[in-house]
Write a protein that holds these residues in place. Structure first.
Motif, PDB file in Angstrom:
ATOM      1  N   ALA A  24     -27.033  96.775 113.636  1.00 11.12           N
ATOM      2  CA  ALA A  24     -26.666  98.225 113.374  1.00 11.12           C
ATOM      3  C   ALA A  24     -27.981  99.293 113.481  1.00 11.12           C
ATOM      4  N   HIS A  25     -29.105  98.638 113.244  1.00 12.47           N
ATOM      5  CA  HIS A  25     -30.404  99.335 113.349  1.00 12.47           C
ATOM      6  C   HIS A  25     -30.927  99.651 114.801  1.00 12.47           C
ATOM      7  N   GLN A  26     -30.690  98.402 115.506  1.00  8.54           N
ATOM      8  CA  GLN A  26     -30.968  98.180 116.856  1.00  8.54           C
ATOM      9  C   GLN A  26     -30.071  99.490 117.625  1.00  8.54           C
ATOM     10  N   LYS A  38     -42.986  92.488 108.968  1.00  9.67           N
ATOM     11  CA  LYS A  38     -42.362  92.444 110.187  1.00  9.67           C
ATOM     12  C   LYS A  38     -43.092  92.648 111.324  1.00  9.67           C
ATOM     13  N   GLY A  39     -42.730  92.385 112.458  1.00 10.25           N
ATOM     14  CA  GLY A  39     -43.122  92.536 113.881  1.00 10.25           C
ATOM     15  C   GLY A  39     -43.167  93.804 114.606  1.00 10.25           C
ATOM     16  N   GLY A  40     -42.310  94.330 113.991  1.00  2.00           N
ATOM     17  CA  GLY A  40     -41.798  95.787 114.362  1.00  2.00           C
ATOM     18  C   GLY A  40     -40.828  96.536 113.618  1.00  2.00           C
ATOM     19  N   PRO A  41     -40.545  97.929 113.980  1.00  2.00           N
ATOM     20  CA  PRO A  41     -39.917  98.625 113.021  1.00  2.00           C
ATOM     21  C   PRO A  41     -38.248  98.247 112.803  1.00  2.00           C
ATOM     22  N   ILE A  42     -38.051  98.167 111.642  1.00  2.00           N
ATOM     23  CA  ILE A  42     -36.732  98.049 111.089  1.00  2.00           C
ATOM     24  C   ILE A  42     -36.309  98.718 110.054  1.00  2.00           C
ATOM     25  N   SER A  43     -35.565  99.649 109.749  1.00  2.00           N
ATOM     26  CA  SER A  43     -35.356 100.399 108.399  1.00  2.00           C
ATOM     27  C   SER A  43     -36.748 100.673 108.017  1.00  2.00           C
ATOM     28  N   ASN A  44     -36.977 100.518 106.414  1.00  2.00           N
ATOM     29  CA  ASN A  44     -38.392 100.838 106.109  1.00  2.00           C
ATOM     30  C   ASN A  44     -38.995  99.691 105.911  1.00  2.00           C
ATOM     31  N   ASP A  45     -38.949  98.613 106.547  1.00  2.00           N
ATOM     32  CA  ASP A  45     -39.703  97.372 106.125  1.00  2.00           C
ATOM     33  C   ASP A  45     -41.248  97.660 106.455  1.00  2.00           C
ATOM     34  N   LEU A  72     -49.807  88.123 108.364  1.00  2.00           N
ATOM     35  CA  LEU A  72     -49.247  87.799 109.744  1.00  2.00           C
ATOM     36  C   LEU A  72     -47.935  88.369 109.796  1.00  2.00           C
ATOM     37  N   THR A  73     -47.352  88.296 111.024  1.00  2.00           N
ATOM     38  CA  THR A  73     -46.042  89.312 111.261  1.00  2.00           C
ATOM     39  C   THR A  73     -44.930  88.071 111.538  1.00  2.00           C
ATOM     40  N   THR A  74     -43.931  88.525 111.550  1.00  2.00           N
ATOM     41  CA  THR A  74     -42.466  87.653 111.986  1.00  2.00           C
ATOM     42  C   THR A  74     -42.395  87.485 113.398  1.00  2.00           C
ATOM     43  N   GLY A  75     -43.202  88.703 114.166  1.00  2.00           N
ATOM     44  CA  GLY A  75     -43.053  88.728 115.414  1.00  2.00           C
ATOM     45  C   GLY A  75     -41.668  89.314 115.789  1.00  2.00           C
ATOM     46  N   GLN A  76     -41.047  89.770 114.994  1.00  2.00           N
ATOM     47  CA  GLN A  76     -39.726  90.252 115.047  1.00  2.00           C
ATOM     48  C   GLN A  76     -39.290  91.725 114.473  1.00  2.00           C
ATOM     49  N   ALA A  77     -38.718  92.711 115.222  1.00  2.00           N
ATOM     50  CA  ALA A  77     -38.252  93.710 114.692  1.00  2.00           C
ATOM     51  C   ALA A  77     -36.609  93.795 113.804  1.00  2.00           C
ATOM     52  N   GLU A  78     -36.669  92.854 113.105  1.00  2.00           N
ATOM     53  CA  GLU A  78     -35.505  92.503 112.530  1.00  2.00           C
ATOM     54  C   GLU A  78     -35.590  92.317 111.031  1.00  2.00           C
ATOM     55  N   ILE A 129     -35.895  87.045 108.534  1.00  2.00           N
ATOM     56  CA  ILE A 129     -36.908  86.411 109.096  1.00  2.00           C
ATOM     57  C   ILE A 129     -36.287  85.199 109.838  1.00  2.00           C
ATOM     58  N   ASP A 130     -36.403  84.967 111.235  1.00  2.00           N
ATOM     59  CA  ASP A 130     -35.886  83.726 112.187  1.00  2.00           C
ATOM     60  C   ASP A 130     -37.186  83.149 112.278  1.00  2.00           C
ATOM     61  N   LEU A 131     -37.438  81.837 111.412  1.00  2.00           N
ATOM     62  CA  LEU A 131     -38.544  81.074 111.720  1.00  2.00           C
ATOM     63  C   LEU A 131     -38.608  80.243 113.161  1.00  2.00           C
ATOM     64  N   SER A 132     -37.550  80.166 113.538  1.00  2.00           N
ATOM     65  CA  SER A 132     -37.622  79.550 114.856  1.00  2.00           C
ATOM     66  C   SER A 132     -37.985  80.342 115.876  1.00  2.00           C
ATOM     67  N   ARG A 133     -38.026  81.621 115.860  1.00  2.00           N
ATOM     68  CA  ARG A 133     -38.704  82.546 117.056  1.00  2.00           C
ATOM     69  C   ARG A 133     -39.900  83.140 116.503  1.00  2.00           C
ATOM     70  N   ALA A 134     -40.449  82.879 115.265  1.00  2.74           N
ATOM     71  CA  ALA A 134     -41.668  83.333 114.820  1.00  2.74           C
ATOM     72  C   ALA A 134     -42.993  82.921 115.414  1.00  2.74           C
ATOM     73  N   PRO A 135     -43.887  83.667 115.344  1.00  2.00           N
ATOM     74  CA  PRO A 135     -45.093  83.264 116.148  1.00  2.00           C
ATOM     75  C   PRO A 135     -45.515  81.814 115.743  1.00  2.00           C
ATOM     76  N   LEU A 136     -46.115  81.133 116.484  1.00  2.00           N
ATOM     77  CA  LEU A 136     -46.533  79.879 116.170  1.00  2.00           C
ATOM     78  C   LEU A 136     -47.670  79.675 115.158  1.00  2.00           C
ATOM     79  N   GLU A 137     -48.431  80.621 114.810  1.00  2.00           N
ATOM     80  CA  GLU A 137     -49.234  80.535 113.550  1.00  2.00           C
ATOM     81  C   GLU A 137     -48.599  80.473 112.383  1.00  2.00           C
ATOM     82  N   LEU A 138     -47.461  81.615 112.270  1.00  2.00           N
ATOM     83  CA  LEU A 138     -46.762  81.418 111.243  1.00  2.00           C
ATOM     84  C   LEU A 138     -45.786  80.192 111.097  1.00  2.00           C
ATOM     85  N   GLN A 139     -45.517  79.726 112.019  1.00  2.00           N
ATOM     86  CA  GLN A 139     -44.659  78.366 111.855  1.00  2.00           C
ATOM     87  C   GLN A 139     -45.562  77.386 111.308  1.00  2.00           C
ATOM     88  N   GLU A 140     -46.662  77.293 111.892  1.00  2.00           N
ATOM     89  CA  GLU A 140     -47.603  76.273 111.461  1.00  2.00           C
ATOM     90  C   GLU A 140     -48.039  76.360 109.740  1.00  2.00           C
TER      91      GLU A 140
END
Length: 285
Positions: free
Chosen positions: A56-58, A185-192, A210-216, A219-230
């Motif tokens: 919706a926000h996208q 968050k890795g990018g703007p989404i609502s007031n996150d 750290l960031t999620t790498g996502q403007a969502e 959080i979707d860990l499967s698509r998060a930056p490697l540093e966050l996953q580790e």
């Protein structure tokens, strides 16, 4: 958590409100609503509420051409929260159990959610602190796990709210030597909250941000930056703030504690608590 029937109307409303804030005309608001409805007509029952919110926000961002629609609101609520910081620290210091009070403060800050409330004032925030209604309260287990934890990941939620999180982070740091990571968050989404908000809240220097790498939402860990996953894999304890993060992390097997206010009916129903109740709940996988 799977999306519920209420999520359709809630997220259509959120798209309309975001577009209205961005200055959309009636005709554009109509087209945005049509586009969201057309997309939701193909909704999969396995979608999470957070994914529906992200879509919706996208659509609102793309249609209005405004990437960070809530930018000025985030600045406002960060300032408001920082003005309350001293009073909240005094509240924490005045009790017998500082950690317990800091947890209450952090969860009370979850009211700063512009996807649910159009506006939040100081008195509403303070009321959450002084007259909390608990729905789930796993504090003894949380305190025990926290005392043993050496690596902690704290997943933040909204701007303004992260000043309240800072108070809990400071109390955790007083418990001894711990490696702490705070996720925005890795990018703007609502007031996150984004990196800029973490800096404004005073979290840089206290924790590794750290960031999620996502403007969502969430959080979707499967698509998060490697540093966050580790970091996530080796964390002893994960603190998850807010509804969106709960919606995307519930059911996982890690040692996660969800801290939030059950602001909508579906989330309240998921926890089996009254709408509006505060929640500190350990994830049981």
């Amino acid at each position: 958590m799977r999306a519920q029937l209420e999520c359709f109307t809630c997220n259509i409303r959120q798209a309309q409100e975001a577009a209205e804030i961005a200055g959309a005309s009636f005709d554009l608001l109509w087209k945005i609503s049509q586009k969201v409805c057309a997309l939701y007509a193909q909704a999969d029952p396995c979608w999470t509420p957070a994914y529906m919110t992200t879509l919706a926000h996208q659509i609102a961002k793309e249609a209005t051409g405004v990437e960070d629609i809530y930018y000025r609101f985030k600045r406002h609520y960060n300032r408001m929260a920082l003005e309350l910081y001293g009073r909240l620290k005094e509240f924490v210091a005045s009790g017998e159990n500082r950690l317990e009070r800091a947890v209450l403060v952090a969860i009370a800050g979850n009211i700063i959610d512009l996807g649910v409330y159009r506006e939040v004032d100081v008195e509403s925030i303070l009321a959450q602190v002084t007259s909390a209604q608990w729905g789930r309260y796993d504090f003894p287990a949380f305190a025990a796990d926290l005392s043993r934890a050496r690596t902690i990941v704290y997943v933040g939620d909204n701007a303004g709210e992260i000043v309240f999180d800072r108070i809990l982070v400071e109390e955790i740091r007083n418990l001894g030597e711990k490696e702490m990571f705070f996720v925005v968050k890795g990018g703007p989404i609502s007031n996150d909250a984004l990196l800029e908000d973490a800096r404004e809240a005073g979290l840089e220097g206290l924790v590794h941000v750290l960031t999620t790498g996502q403007a969502e939402t969430g959080i979707d860990l499967s698509r998060a930056p490697l540093e966050l996953q580790e970091v996530w894999k080796r964390a002893d304890l994960i603190i998850s703030k807010g509804q969106g993060n709960f919606e995307t992390l519930s059911g996982r097997g890690e040692n996660i504690y969800f801290l939030l206010k059950a602001k909508c009916v579906p989330v309240a129903r998921e926890f089996g608590v009254p709408q509006g109740a505060l929640i500190l709940k350990r994830n049981l996988g």
